[in-house]
Every structure is written in structure tokens, then in C-alpha cells.
Design a protein around this motif. Structure first.
Motif, PDB file in Angstrom:
ATOM      1  N   ASP A  36      41.700  28.235 -30.042  1.00 60.56           N
ATOM      2  CA  ASP A  36      41.348  27.020 -30.840  1.00 60.56           C
ATOM      3  C   ASP A  36      40.292  27.259 -31.900  1.00 60.56           C
ATOM      4  N   THR A  37      40.647  26.935 -32.867  1.00 58.45           N
ATOM      5  CA  THR A  37      39.696  26.995 -34.188  1.00 58.45           C
ATOM      6  C   THR A  37      38.547  25.848 -34.009  1.00 58.45           C
ATOM      7  N   ASP A  38      38.882  24.849 -32.938  1.00 57.82           N
ATOM      8  CA  ASP A  38      37.668  23.928 -32.783  1.00 57.82           C
ATOM      9  C   ASP A  38      36.757  24.581 -31.522  1.00 57.82           C
ATOM     10  N   GLY A  39      37.153  25.747 -30.852  1.00 56.05           N
ATOM     11  CA  GLY A  39      36.356  25.961 -29.865  1.00 56.05           C
ATOM     12  C   GLY A  39      36.544  25.567 -28.609  1.00 56.05           C
ATOM     13  N   GLU A  40      37.737  25.051 -28.292  1.00 53.05           N
ATOM     14  CA  GLU A  40      38.007  24.447 -27.088  1.00 53.05           C
ATOM     15  C   GLU A  40      38.894  25.410 -26.172  1.00 53.05           C
ATOM     16  N   ILE A  41      38.517  25.666 -24.712  1.00 50.65           N
ATOM     17  CA  ILE A  41      39.282  26.655 -24.036  1.00 50.65           C
ATOM     18  C   ILE A  41      39.664  25.864 -22.752  1.00 50.65           C
ATOM     19  N   GLU A  42      40.669  26.347 -21.949  1.00 53.18           N
ATOM     20  CA  GLU A  42      41.055  25.808 -20.764  1.00 53.18           C
ATOM     21  C   GLU A  42      41.191  26.910 -19.740  1.00 53.18           C
ATOM     22  N   PHE A  43      40.683  26.608 -18.612  1.00 57.94           N
ATOM     23  CA  PHE A  43      41.198  27.570 -17.504  1.00 57.94           C
ATOM     24  C   PHE A  43      41.789  26.707 -16.090  1.00 57.94           C
ATOM     25  N   HIS A  44      42.452  27.441 -15.404  1.00 53.76           N
ATOM     26  CA  HIS A  44      43.311  26.937 -14.048  1.00 53.76           C
ATOM     27  C   HIS A  44      42.764  27.864 -13.083  1.00 53.76           C
ATOM     28  N   VAL A  45      41.815  27.282 -12.191  1.00 51.01           N
ATOM     29  CA  VAL A  45      41.189  28.199 -11.187  1.00 51.01           C
ATOM     30  C   VAL A  45      41.537  27.650  -9.729  1.00 51.01           C
ATOM     31  N   ARG A  46      41.774  28.423  -9.183  1.00 48.41           N
ATOM     32  CA  ARG A  46      42.201  28.371  -7.444  1.00 48.41           C
ATOM     33  C   ARG A  46      41.241  28.679  -6.629  1.00 48.41           C
ATOM     34  N   GLY A  47      40.722  28.108  -5.887  1.00 46.44           N
ATOM     35  CA  GLY A  47      39.708  28.565  -5.067  1.00 46.44           C
ATOM     36  C   GLY A  47      40.222  29.550  -3.707  1.00 46.44           C
ATOM     37  N   VAL A  48      39.669  30.657  -3.665  1.00 41.34           N
ATOM     38  CA  VAL A  48      40.085  31.600  -2.813  1.00 41.34           C
ATOM     39  C   VAL A  48      39.078  31.522  -1.609  1.00 41.34           C
ATOM     40  N   LEU A  49      39.768  31.804  -0.423  1.00 43.24           N
ATOM     41  CA  LEU A  49      38.916  31.633   0.818  1.00 43.24           C
ATOM     42  C   LEU A  49      38.070  32.782   0.940  1.00 43.24           C
ATOM     43  N   GLY A  50      36.804  32.375   0.732  1.00 41.64           N
ATOM     44  CA  GLY A  50      35.635  33.216   0.782  1.00 41.64           C
ATOM     45  C   GLY A  50      35.268  33.866  -0.483  1.00 41.64           C
ATOM     46  N   GLY A  51      35.700  33.438  -1.260  1.00 40.50           N
ATOM     47  CA  GLY A  51      35.523  33.594  -3.025  1.00 40.50           C
ATOM     48  C   GLY A  51      34.182  32.899  -3.270  1.00 40.50           C
ATOM     49  N   TRP A  52      33.367  33.591  -3.853  1.00 37.50           N
ATOM     50  CA  TRP A  52      31.900  33.113  -4.229  1.00 37.50           C
ATOM     51  C   TRP A  52      32.023  32.098  -5.363  1.00 37.50           C
ATOM     52  N   VAL A  53      32.879  32.747  -6.483  1.00 40.00           N
ATOM     53  CA  VAL A  53      32.924  31.935  -7.667  1.00 40.00           C
ATOM     54  C   VAL A  53      33.993  30.956  -7.618  1.00 40.00           C
ATOM     55  N   SER A  54      35.233  31.211  -7.183  1.00 39.90           N
ATOM     56  CA  SER A  54      36.285  30.516  -7.640  1.00 39.90           C
ATOM     57  C   SER A  54      36.080  29.235  -6.529  1.00 39.90           C
ATOM     58  N   SER A  55      35.617  29.409  -5.389  1.00 38.65           N
ATOM     59  CA  SER A  55      35.453  28.292  -4.558  1.00 38.65           C
ATOM     60  C   SER A  55      34.233  27.418  -5.037  1.00 38.65           C
ATOM     61  N   ALA A  56      33.314  27.842  -5.814  1.00 38.85           N
ATOM     62  CA  ALA A  56      32.068  27.052  -6.544  1.00 38.85           C
ATOM     63  C   ALA A  56      32.968  26.275  -7.538  1.00 38.85           C
ATOM     64  N   ILE A  57      33.726  26.855  -8.513  1.00 40.27           N
ATOM     65  CA  ILE A  57      34.247  26.178  -9.490  1.00 40.27           C
ATOM     66  C   ILE A  57      35.104  25.032  -8.952  1.00 40.27           C
ATOM     67  N   VAL A  58      35.875  25.320  -8.146  1.00 38.17           N
ATOM     68  CA  VAL A  58      36.724  24.243  -7.533  1.00 38.17           C
ATOM     69  C   VAL A  58      36.068  23.036  -7.119  1.00 38.17           C
ATOM     70  N   GLY A  59      34.884  23.383  -6.171  1.00 33.60           N
ATOM     71  CA  GLY A  59      34.291  22.320  -5.475  1.00 33.60           C
ATOM     72  C   GLY A  59      32.985  21.781  -6.116  1.00 33.60           C
ATOM     73  N   GLN A  60      32.595  22.492  -7.123  1.00 34.51           N
ATOM     74  CA  GLN A  60      31.356  22.086  -7.640  1.00 34.51           C
ATOM     75  C   GLN A  60      31.149  21.851  -9.038  1.00 34.51           C
ATOM     76  N   THR A  61      32.188  22.257  -9.865  1.00 33.22           N
ATOM     77  CA  THR A  61      32.030  22.101 -11.329  1.00 33.22           C
ATOM     78  C   THR A  61      32.115  20.520 -11.578  1.00 33.22           C
ATOM     79  N   ALA A  62      31.108  20.301 -12.629  1.00 30.20           N
ATOM     80  CA  ALA A  62      30.976  18.945 -13.193  1.00 30.20           C
ATOM     81  C   ALA A  62      30.847  18.851 -14.776  1.00 30.20           C
ATOM     82  N   VAL A  63      31.255  17.772 -15.494  1.00 26.33           N
ATOM     83  CA  VAL A  63      31.164  17.798 -16.893  1.00 26.33           C
ATOM     84  C   VAL A  63      29.718  17.862 -17.335  1.00 26.33           C
TER      85      VAL A  63
END
Length: 389
Positions: free
Chosen positions: A200-227
Motif C-alpha cells: 500500500d502506497t500509504d504504508g498500511e499493512i495487515e496480518f492474520h495471526v493464529r495463536g499456536v499452542l506453546g508459541g511465544w510470539v503468536s500467542s502474545a500477538i493474539v492475546g496481548q496486542t493493543a492499538v
């Protein structure tokens, strides 16, 4: 690199890895040597090393399998070199890694196998890898990292979240590529995610993230991400994508959030004047896992070249899933949902001999689907997927 050199490198590595627990022992030995002889590089790595060890081995195997295919290996190494700028890696760090890896393999191979010729072969192979990565990094003019601020977080399922970010400056990537990301709560734990939208020329980007059991990063994204959270993003990687001049029809197969790179490509193709026929199979365990059918339906309505077939392993949703209230818009352009394992379902249609194939999903899903298609007669050269690490 000649075939004799390639054979010596592969034979040595496979002899080491073939022993019981050999791959894991080799990885542990490599990092022990690296951190002992070059302690200054320890700061580049996360505190928890299990995932890092696994990723290293898969990357080595991927490179060794392509030593005789420089047209595939060298562009991949160049991408990695550009991406590694995010760590602050310098030329001397590549030398440290190469020396430590060679020493670890030599220790496990033993003096009988490790001849002078084998030693020279490894020196040549590791030099090509390092020089390619260093050269690409030095020539690159894009940022070492992008900063992205979370502007939207939408919970789609209890273990699946859509995150939109505003980048500090636009990133040029091909629809279908992936990037490494680092989130505030997991420093130095970079994980690969595929943008679900074209650049996107305006610099927006989108991710779809599924929490993986025992996953350090994916679980944190799903459970803790805030605006307002700020992520770091590395340079784009990967070779998926549909060239503008493609003539052959396409078969796309995606499971779960693996649909993201395929979805991005379809959105990019929808902006073109003409496209080949595309048949997309989108799969999940349960009907609720087909979370993006509305978007895919809209794409199929607007583009007659696109056919979408939903596939689920089960007909019912899990007990914990609650359907959102309100009327549901019909999706008439979708093919009827098929129940079954997605690889088996797609292979049951035949060899897809007239199609170029892309597969996206978990490593096990990609491998299983690829094997089923090949068993049905699909040529391996017609199947593409990202490296499984």
C-alpha cells in the motif's frame, strides 16, 4: 560450484544429521562454539533458543538441497542478506557463523570423513553463501527495519486475530511475500508473517495471526496486542507471486491463516485487466476456520476468472464457537463446501496438469498436500510454496 563439491558437502552433512539426534546435537554444538568463540554475537539471538535451533537446521537443509540450482538459491540468499540487516549484522559476523558451523560439522564427521578435499568444499560453499548475503545487504538502499504502529486489532476467533499497522514509511513487497516481525513483548524473537493485502502506497499493512499452542510470539500477538503498539518489520522475503504475463491457469490451496499470501495475490490480480483462471481451495478444521470467506466471495463476484471452493475436515463448529448475531450476507459464487482433508480433496480432482500450483499453510499441511498432489500426477516443478522454516 561443481557437482563434486556439492556432493562432498551434502554427504558430510547428511552423515552427521542421519545419526540418532544428530541434527539437534549439531545445532547445539554450533551455537556452543559460536557463543564461546565469538561471545559478541550472543546479543543477536533470543534468550530461548529452541525455535532458533530448529529454524537454523531447516534453513541449512533448504540451502543444501539447492546448491546445484543457483538460480533459486542465490536470490533466496540475497533476500536473507537484506533481511538480516535488521539485526545489525556485519561481514565479520557471517565469518563467525561460517567458521562455527564448519567446526561443528567437522567435529561430528570425524577425522576419517573430514578430508582436505571435504574441508575445501565446505570453505567454498560457505563462502558463496556468505558473500551472496553480504553483497545483497551492502547494495540495498531500503530501510534496515520498518516501524509499524498498530491501528486496528480485530478478534475473529478466540485464537485468531487480524492486526492492521501503519508503517513509518511504505514498504514495497510483492503480494505473496512474507516479512519478519518483532513485537514489543518478545524482543529478539522475530517471526515470519505474510501480509494479507498487497503493498500500500500509504504504508498500511495487515496480518492474520493464529495463536499456536506453546508459541511465544503468536500467542502474545493474539492475546496481548493493543492499538498503539509498535512493531518492527524486516525486509520482504519469499518467491510466491503471479507474474503479470502468466498464461497458465493457477491452482491455489490455503489453510487457516495460510490464506493470507494467496488472498493478497488475488487482490493484486483483481487490479489487472486480464488474468488466467484461478481455482482456490480454502481449508480449515471446522467451518468457523473459513473466517475470510466473505472477502473471497466478494473477489469472486467481481472477477469471473476466480473460483473458490471451501473445504473443512468437520461439518460442525467446536463447542466454544459462537456465531455472530445479525443477518449473514449470501455468498452465491462459492462452490459447495466439501468435507475432507484438503490435500486429499484437491488431489481427487486429478493431476491439475494445466495448472501452476501454490500451497500455503502449516509445514505439515504443505508437505501432505504436496505429496498427495504428486501422487495424483502433479509435477513437482509446477508446485510452489515458501521455505518451511
Amino acid at each position: 560450484m561443481d557437482s563434486r563439491t556439492v556432493a562432498l558437502i551434502r554427504t558430510t552433512f547428511k552423515a552427521v544429521a542421519a545419526e540418532e539426534g544428530g541434527s539437534e546435537k549439531l545445532a547445539r554444538s554450533f551455537y556452543a562454539i559460536l557463543f564461546t568463540d565469538y561471545p559478541q554475537v550472543r546479543d543477536f539471538f533470543p534468550a530461548a533458543m529452541d525455535a532458533q535451533r530448529d529454524r537454523l537446521l531447516k534453513a541449512i537443509v533448504y540451502a543444501l538441497d539447492r546448491l546445484e540450482e543457483p538460480n533459486k538459491l542465490l536470490p533466496f540468499l540475497a533476500q536473507l542478506g537484506r533481511d538480516h540487516r535488521k539485526y545489525g549484522v556485519q561481514a565479520e559476523h557471517y565469518l563467525a557463523v561460517a567458521t562455527s558451523l564448519k567446526t561443528a560439522v567437522q567435529v561430528f564427521a570425524g577425522t576419517e570423513m573430514w578430508t582436505d578435499e571435504v574441508d575445501r568444499a565446505w570453505d567454498e560453499g560457505l563462502k558463496i553463501i556468505a558473500d551472496t548475503m553480504i553483497g545483497a545487504a551492502e547494495k540495498e538502499t531500503t530501510p534496515h527495519v520498518w516501524t509499524g504502529t498498530v491501528i486496528e486489532r480485530r478478534e475473529v476467533l478466540r485464537d485468531l486475530t487480524i492486526v492492521r499497522l501503519q508503517l513509518d514509511q511504505p514498504m514495497e513487497y510483492a503480494a505473496g511475500q512474507y516479512v519478519s516481525v518483532q513485537i514489543p513483548s518478545r524482543p529478539r524473537m522475530w517471526r515470519y508473517l505474510s501480509p494479507a493485502v498487497p503493498a500500500d502506497t500509504d504504508g498500511e499493512i495487515e496480518f492474520h495471526v493464529r495463536g499456536v499452542l506453546g508459541g511465544w510470539v503468536s500467542s502474545a500477538i493474539v492475546g496481548q496486542t493493543a492499538v498503539g503498539d509498535q512493531w518492527l518489520l524486516g525486509s520482504p522475503l519469499g518467491g510466491l507471486g503471479v507474474p503479470r504475463n502468466i498464461k497458465r491457469k493457477m491452482l491455489m490451496i490455503g489453510c487457516g491463516t495460510g490464506i493470507a499470501p494467496l488472498r493478497a495475490q488475488l487482490m493484486a490480480m483483481a487490479q489487472r485487466r486480464a488474468n488466467p483462471k484461478v481455482h482456490l481451495f480454502v481449508g480449515g478444521h471446522n467451518p468457523c476456520d473459513l473466517y475470510d470467506l466473505e472477502t473471497l466471495s466478494d473477489l469472486a463476484v467481481a472477477n469471473r476468472w476466480l473460483t473458490v471452493t471451501p473445504v473443512t475436515e468437520h461439518d460442525e463448529n467446536p463447542w466454544w464457537h459462537v456465531e455472530p448475531e445479525g443477518p449473514h450476507a449470501p455468498m452465491p459464487v462459492l462452490e459447495p463446501r466439501i468435507t475432507g482433508q484438503i490435500g486429499k480433496v484437491v488431489a481427487s480432482f486429478g493431476a491439475w496438469a494445466d495448472r501452476d500450483v501454490q500451497i500455503a499453510g502449516s509445514p505439515s499441511m504443505v508437505q501432505t498436500t504436496k505429496f498427495r498432489l504428486m501422487a495424483a500426477g502433479t509435477l513437482a516443478k509446477n508446485i510452489r510454496h515458501d521455505p518451511l522454516f
